[in-house]
Design a protein around this motif. Structure first.
Motif, PDB file in Angstrom:
ATOM      1  N   ARG A  77       0.893  -0.928   0.023  1.00 19.53           N
ATOM      2  CA  ARG A  77       0.216   0.247  -0.179  1.00 19.53           C
ATOM      3  C   ARG A  77       1.160   1.344  -0.171  1.00 19.53           C
ATOM      4  O   ARG A  77       0.867   2.225  -0.625  1.00 19.53           O
ATOM      5  CB  ARG A  77      -0.705   0.037   0.708  1.00 19.53           C
ATOM      6  N   LEU A  78       1.907   1.066   0.779  1.00 17.01           N
ATOM      7  CA  LEU A  78       2.824   2.439   0.865  1.00 17.01           C
ATOM      8  C   LEU A  78       3.317   2.725  -0.138  1.00 17.01           C
ATOM      9  O   LEU A  78       3.466   3.585  -1.046  1.00 17.01           O
ATOM     10  CB  LEU A  78       3.981   1.814   2.324  1.00 17.01           C
ATOM     11  N   ALA A  79       4.196   1.506  -1.564  1.00 22.50           N
ATOM     12  CA  ALA A  79       4.525   1.380  -2.229  1.00 22.50           C
ATOM     13  C   ALA A  79       3.519   1.802  -3.190  1.00 22.50           C
ATOM     14  O   ALA A  79       3.858   3.076  -4.484  1.00 22.50           O
ATOM     15  CB  ALA A  79       5.162  -0.134  -2.773  1.00 22.50           C
ATOM     16  N   ALA A  80       2.627   1.555  -3.070  1.00 17.98           N
ATOM     17  CA  ALA A  80       1.762   2.414  -4.161  1.00 17.98           C
ATOM     18  C   ALA A  80       1.198   3.446  -4.231  1.00 17.98           C
ATOM     19  O   ALA A  80       1.096   4.538  -5.526  1.00 17.98           O
ATOM     20  CB  ALA A  80       0.490   1.310  -4.168  1.00 17.98           C
ATOM     21  N   GLU A  81       1.363   3.926  -2.721  1.00 16.21           N
ATOM     22  CA  GLU A  81       0.187   5.462  -2.345  1.00 16.21           C
ATOM     23  C   GLU A  81       1.989   6.230  -2.591  1.00 16.21           C
ATOM     24  O   GLU A  81       1.765   7.173  -3.418  1.00 16.21           O
ATOM     25  CB  GLU A  81       0.755   5.193  -1.304  1.00 16.21           C
ATOM     26  N   ALA A  82       3.203   5.747  -2.671  1.00 24.38           N
ATOM     27  CA  ALA A  82       4.173   6.586  -3.077  1.00 24.38           C
ATOM     28  C   ALA A  82       3.968   6.445  -4.466  1.00 24.38           C
ATOM     29  O   ALA A  82       4.673   8.493  -4.937  1.00 24.38           O
ATOM     30  CB  ALA A  82       6.204   6.230  -2.638  1.00 24.38           C
ATOM     31  N   LYS A  83       3.990   5.472  -4.970  1.00 22.23           N
ATOM     32  CA  LYS A  83       4.061   5.743  -6.790  1.00 22.23           C
ATOM     33  C   LYS A  83       3.204   6.410  -7.117  1.00 22.23           C
ATOM     34  O   LYS A  83       3.748   7.500  -8.481  1.00 22.23           O
ATOM     35  CB  LYS A  83       3.808   4.252  -7.058  1.00 22.23           C
ATOM     36  N   ALA A  84       1.897   6.697  -6.703  1.00 17.35           N
ATOM     37  CA  ALA A  84       1.322   7.694  -6.992  1.00 17.35           C
ATOM     38  C   ALA A  84       1.500   8.980  -6.490  1.00 17.35           C
ATOM     39  O   ALA A  84       1.299  10.396  -7.254  1.00 17.35           O
ATOM     40  CB  ALA A  84      -0.062   7.203  -5.976  1.00 17.35           C
ATOM     41  N   ARG A  85       1.736   9.309  -5.307  1.00 22.67           N
ATOM     42  CA  ARG A  85       2.891  10.843  -5.510  1.00 22.67           C
ATOM     43  C   ARG A  85       3.445  11.738  -6.501  1.00 22.67           C
ATOM     44  O   ARG A  85       3.453  12.005  -6.785  1.00 22.67           O
ATOM     45  CB  ARG A  85       2.852  10.535  -3.882  1.00 22.67           C
ATOM     46  N   MET A  86       4.131  10.177  -6.361  1.00 24.35           N
ATOM     47  CA  MET A  86       5.691  10.912  -7.600  1.00 24.35           C
ATOM     48  C   MET A  86       4.828  10.671  -8.856  1.00 24.35           C
ATOM     49  O   MET A  86       5.871  11.911  -9.365  1.00 24.35           O
ATOM     50  CB  MET A  86       6.383   8.837  -8.140  1.00 24.35           C
ATOM     51  N   GLU A  87       4.076  10.228  -9.036  1.00 20.66           N
ATOM     52  CA  GLU A  87       2.956   9.958 -10.479  1.00 20.66           C
ATOM     53  C   GLU A  87       3.035  11.912 -10.618  1.00 20.66           C
ATOM     54  O   GLU A  87       2.707  12.758 -11.674  1.00 20.66           O
ATOM     55  CB  GLU A  87       2.326   9.790 -11.004  1.00 20.66           C
ATOM     56  N   ASP A  88       1.781  12.257  -9.491  1.00 17.35           N
ATOM     57  CA  ASP A  88       0.982  13.206  -9.219  1.00 17.35           C
ATOM     58  C   ASP A  88       2.550  14.205  -9.509  1.00 17.35           C
ATOM     59  O   ASP A  88       2.363  15.527 -10.182  1.00 17.35           O
ATOM     60  CB  ASP A  88       0.627  13.391  -7.758  1.00 17.35           C
ATOM     61  N   PHE A  89       3.638  14.085  -8.768  1.00 18.30           N
ATOM     62  CA  PHE A  89       4.723  15.468  -8.461  1.00 18.30           C
ATOM     63  C   PHE A  89       4.849  15.340  -9.780  1.00 18.30           C
ATOM     64  O   PHE A  89       5.393  16.774 -10.083  1.00 18.30           O
ATOM     65  CB  PHE A  89       5.469  15.227  -7.437  1.00 18.30           C
ATOM     66  N   VAL A  90       5.385  14.552 -11.074  1.00 18.38           N
ATOM     67  CA  VAL A  90       5.961  14.650 -12.117  1.00 18.38           C
ATOM     68  C   VAL A  90       4.925  15.007 -13.094  1.00 18.38           C
ATOM     69  O   VAL A  90       4.973  16.123 -13.491  1.00 18.38           O
ATOM     70  CB  VAL A  90       6.044  13.467 -12.677  1.00 18.38           C
ATOM     71  N   ALA A  91       3.900  15.226 -12.890  1.00 20.96           N
ATOM     72  CA  ALA A  91       2.731  15.619 -14.053  1.00 20.96           C
ATOM     73  C   ALA A  91       2.263  17.048 -13.271  1.00 20.96           C
ATOM     74  O   ALA A  91       2.429  18.289 -14.308  1.00 20.96           O
ATOM     75  CB  ALA A  91       1.505  15.035 -13.205  1.00 20.96           C
ATOM     76  N   ARG A  92       2.734  17.219 -11.773  1.00 17.68           N
ATOM     77  CA  ARG A  92       2.815  19.268 -11.878  1.00 17.68           C
ATOM     78  C   ARG A  92       3.781  19.564 -12.219  1.00 17.68           C
ATOM     79  O   ARG A  92       3.956  20.642 -13.097  1.00 17.68           O
ATOM     80  CB  ARG A  92       2.534  19.470 -10.032  1.00 17.68           C
ATOM     81  N   ARG A  93       5.015  19.233 -11.830  1.00 17.62           N
ATOM     82  CA  ARG A  93       6.309  20.116 -12.293  1.00 17.62           C
ATOM     83  C   ARG A  93       6.257  19.641 -14.229  1.00 17.62           C
ATOM     84  O   ARG A  93       7.070  20.779 -14.770  1.00 17.62           O
ATOM     85  CB  ARG A  93       7.732  18.626 -12.220  1.00 17.62           C
ATOM     86  N   THR A  94       6.230  18.582 -14.702  1.00 17.20           N
ATOM     87  CA  THR A  94       5.440  18.912 -15.957  1.00 17.20           C
ATOM     88  C   THR A  94       4.995  19.961 -16.781  1.00 17.20           C
ATOM     89  O   THR A  94       4.660  20.693 -17.410  1.00 17.20           O
ATOM     90  CB  THR A  94       5.216  17.600 -16.226  1.00 17.20           C
ATOM     91  N   LYS A  95       3.389  20.124 -15.958  1.00 17.49           N
ATOM     92  CA  LYS A  95       2.847  21.500 -16.473  1.00 17.49           C
ATOM     93  C   LYS A  95       2.959  22.743 -15.604  1.00 17.49           C
ATOM     94  O   LYS A  95       3.644  23.727 -16.581  1.00 17.49           O
ATOM     95  CB  LYS A  95       1.611  21.193 -15.764  1.00 17.49           C
ATOM     96  N   MET A  96       4.150  22.930 -14.846  1.00 16.58           N
ATOM     97  CA  MET A  96       4.270  23.888 -14.581  1.00 16.58           C
ATOM     98  C   MET A  96       5.798  24.300 -15.471  1.00 16.58           C
ATOM     99  O   MET A  96       5.873  25.448 -15.960  1.00 16.58           O
ATOM    100  CB  MET A  96       5.336  24.273 -13.124  1.00 16.58           C
ATOM    101  N   ALA A  97       6.405  23.434 -15.718  1.00 19.81           N
ATOM    102  CA  ALA A  97       7.437  23.143 -17.220  1.00 19.81           C
ATOM    103  C   ALA A  97       5.937  24.099 -18.365  1.00 19.81           C
ATOM    104  O   ALA A  97       7.258  25.088 -19.389  1.00 19.81           O
ATOM    105  CB  ALA A  97       8.428  21.948 -16.677  1.00 19.81           C
ATOM    106  N   GLU A  98       5.634  23.121 -18.694  1.00 18.72           N
ATOM    107  CA  GLU A  98       5.113  23.427 -20.210  1.00 18.72           C
ATOM    108  C   GLU A  98       4.636  25.671 -19.517  1.00 18.72           C
ATOM    109  O   GLU A  98       4.702  25.897 -20.935  1.00 18.72           O
ATOM    110  CB  GLU A  98       3.807  22.189 -20.208  1.00 18.72           C
ATOM    111  N   ALA A  99       3.927  25.315 -18.503  1.00 20.83           N
ATOM    112  CA  ALA A  99       3.843  26.798 -18.478  1.00 20.83           C
ATOM    113  C   ALA A  99       4.701  27.903 -18.713  1.00 20.83           C
ATOM    114  O   ALA A  99       4.176  29.063 -19.052  1.00 20.83           O
ATOM    115  CB  ALA A  99       3.420  27.119 -16.907  1.00 20.83           C
ATOM    116  N   LYS A 100       6.014  27.738 -17.852  1.00 21.82           N
ATOM    117  CA  LYS A 100       7.137  28.312 -17.754  1.00 21.82           C
ATOM    118  C   LYS A 100       7.418  28.752 -19.190  1.00 21.82           C
ATOM    119  O   LYS A 100       7.433  29.414 -19.714  1.00 21.82           O
ATOM    120  CB  LYS A 100       8.070  28.123 -16.968  1.00 21.82           C
TER     121      LYS A 100
END
Length: 160
Positions: A84-107
Motif C-alpha cells: 500500500r505504501l509503495a502504491a501510495e508513493a508511486k501515485a505521489r511521485m506520478e502526481d509530482f512529476v505531472a505537476r512539475r511537467t505542467k509547471m515547466a510547460e507553463a513556463k
C-alpha cells in the motif's frame, strides 16, 4: 550330638526362634510394606508429574502454533502495508512529476509569449527608427514633423 553341624543347626534354629519371639519378621514385613508404599507413592508422583509435563508440552505446542499463526498474520499485514505504501508513493511521485511537467510547460509558454513580445517590440522600435530616418531625409519642416509624429503613433498602436 557331637558333630559341629548339629550344633550349628541347633544354634540357627534358636536364633530363628529368638527372632520370631522378638517379632523380627513383623518388622521386616513392616519395613517391606513401608518401602512398597514409598515406591508406590513415588511412582504415583512420577505419573502425576509426567501427566503435568504432557499437559504443559501440549499447551506450549498450542501456544507455539498460535504464535506461528500470529506471526504469519503480522507478516501478511506488513506485506500488505508495504504494498500500500509503495502504491501510495508511486501515485505521489506520478502526481509530482505531472505537476512539475505542467509547471515547466507553463513556463515554456510564458517564455515563448515573452520572447514574441520582445521580438515585436524590437521590430516596432526598428521600424520606428527606420521610418524616422527615411522621413527625416525625405520630408522637411512642419510636414515632416506631423508625418513623423503620426507614423510613430500608428506604429506604436499596431505593435502594442
Amino acid at each position: 550330638m557331637h558333630e559341629t553341624e548339629n550344633w550349628v543347626a541347633i544354634g540357627f534354629l534358636c536364633f530363628l526362634g529368638l527372632l520370631a519371639y522378638l517379632g523380627a519378621h513383623r518388622k521386616v514385613i513392616e519395613a517391606l510394606d513401608l518401602r512398597r508404599a514409598r515406591i508406590k507413592s513415588e511412582l504415583d508422583e512420577a505419573r502425576r508429574l509426567r501427566e503435568e509435563a504432557q499437559a504443559l508440552l501440549a499447551e506450549f505446542e498450542r501456544k507455539g502454533r498460535e504464535a506461528e499463526t500470529e506471526a504469519a498474520a503480522i507478516i501478511a499485514g506488513a506485506e500488505a502495508e508495504a504494498e500500500r505504501l509503495a502504491a501510495e508513493a508511486k501515485a505521489r511521485m506520478e502526481d509530482f512529476v505531472a505537476r512539475r511537467t505542467k509547471m515547466a510547460e507553463a513556463k515554456i509558454v510564458q517564455a515563448e509569449a515573452q520572447a514574441l513580445a520582445d521580438v515585436r517590440s524590437a521590430a516596432a522600435d526598428a521600424a520606428v527608427a527606420a521610418a524616422e530616418k527615411i522621413l527625416s531625409t525625405a520630408a522637411k519642416g512642419k510636414v515632416a514633423e506631423d508625418l513623423l509624429t503620426q507614423g510613430i503613433e500608428d506604429v506604436s498602436k499596431k505593435f502594442n
